[in-house]
Design an enzyme around this catalytic site. Sequence first.
Site, short mmCIF file in Angstrom:
data_model
loop_
_atom_site.label_atom_id
_atom_site.label_comp_id
_atom_site.label_asym_id
_atom_site.label_seq_id
_atom_site.Cartn_x
_atom_site.Cartn_y
_atom_site.Cartn_z
N PHE A 1 32.45 41.69 46.62
CA PHE A 1 33.14 41.95 45.36
C PHE A 1 34.19 43.00 45.63
CE2 PHE A 1 34.19 43.96 41.39
CZ PHE A 1 34.40 42.87 40.57
N ASP B 1 36.00 48.91 52.20
CA ASP B 1 36.13 49.05 50.76
C ASP B 1 35.03 49.99 50.28
OD1 ASP B 1 36.08 48.88 48.02
OD2 ASP B 1 36.33 46.71 47.93
N LYS C 1 37.56 54.27 41.55
CA LYS C 1 36.48 54.62 40.62
C LYS C 1 36.31 56.13 40.48
CE LYS C 1 34.03 50.22 40.85
NZ LYS C 1 34.62 49.67 39.62
#
Length: 407
Positions: free
Chosen positions: A148, A233, A262
């Site tokens: 994801f 990531d 984030k």
Amino acid sequence: MTAPARTDRGSEELIRAEEPVLAHNYHPLPVVVARAEGAWVEDVEGRRYLDMLAGYSALNFGHRHPALIEAAHRQLDRLTLTSRAFHNDRLAGFAERLAALTGTDMVLPMNTGAEAVESGIKVARKWAYDVKGVPADRATIVVAADNFHGRTTTIVSFSTDETARGGFGPFTPGFRIVPYNDLAALEAAVDETTAAVLIEPIQGEAGVLIPDDGYLAGVRELTRRKGCLFVADEIQSGLGRTGHTLAVEHESVVPDVVLLGKALGGGIVPVSAVVGSREVLGVLHPGEHGSTFGGNPLAAAVGTAVVELLETGEFQRRAAELGAVLREGLAGLVGRGVVGFRARGLWAGVDVDPALGSGREISERLMREGILVKDTHGSTIRLAPPLTITAEELAGALGTLEKVLTS
């Protein structure tokens, strides 16, 4: 916490009001949050909930951390946006400190996590053409199944989640998908056209899947030997979540490029970044990539305050120490409603006995008991509380989970 914000509409009415005017791309739990502080949120009726999701790690430092709120207020009174058409007085300091924190040379500031991933893809391809010598438009990037990385058209092109892909083709070419945690399959997929291997050190959306010891080190060795980049990531796993600044540090691995997001925005503004070596990020030249809001003064001020919090090491230590409490508590539930779990730092994927309900149903039961979590596939729920949570609050949440699973 001060009195809840007043509204003339209650939770049920507000949820119904969303139905005709909001696109139905989410299926939230039926709670309407109006205020928050630390690890706690309140709904519009004043009911309190312990936040055990922390915005998928966007709220690593809790809701409205005083240092971050102060930095935002201070900058709001001075300057919020210039675009990158001009310099601003906050960007250099942010980039210097973020590069130092991550042990890298250069920073490419963006806004959302998906933008960081897209930027990383562009940088890897440009490096492949300019430095590695891959023929034009032939560059490939190897990724892992069940990944994801976001939801843009290019990113869902290499997703294996049909819910994310279905109905959004045609898809962007140039990606090869191999099983996660499989070095042999990865080696077989890498060839002279490979620009990069792009993986999550821990697969979050897939259920907090942690690879075998040595996998990340193996990816690093393979990419060096094959002459391609290792792009990690760390948008969910980075910035303290796993007990280190970056999850790759658990294997003392240094990727060529790290993607951050984030938590970098402190739960206040979207802030993301691509960080890496000068050899790699140096391939970009003016006009080849950009963002109106990327590196804006407000984002840089908040991002700098986030880096300052991480420079102390306090939050990394908290994640490691409280992570031990989390693992111990979950281990005690195995066989008592939990069939398995995976945890690193303050991050866990918990597989609930399907006979007790789906992950969504378990999340709703926990919500009714004042605990907010989020399900993922099947009967798996994710736990990722703010790193500011106390041991007592964490123990309380685990006690509530036990109650929900065993009552």
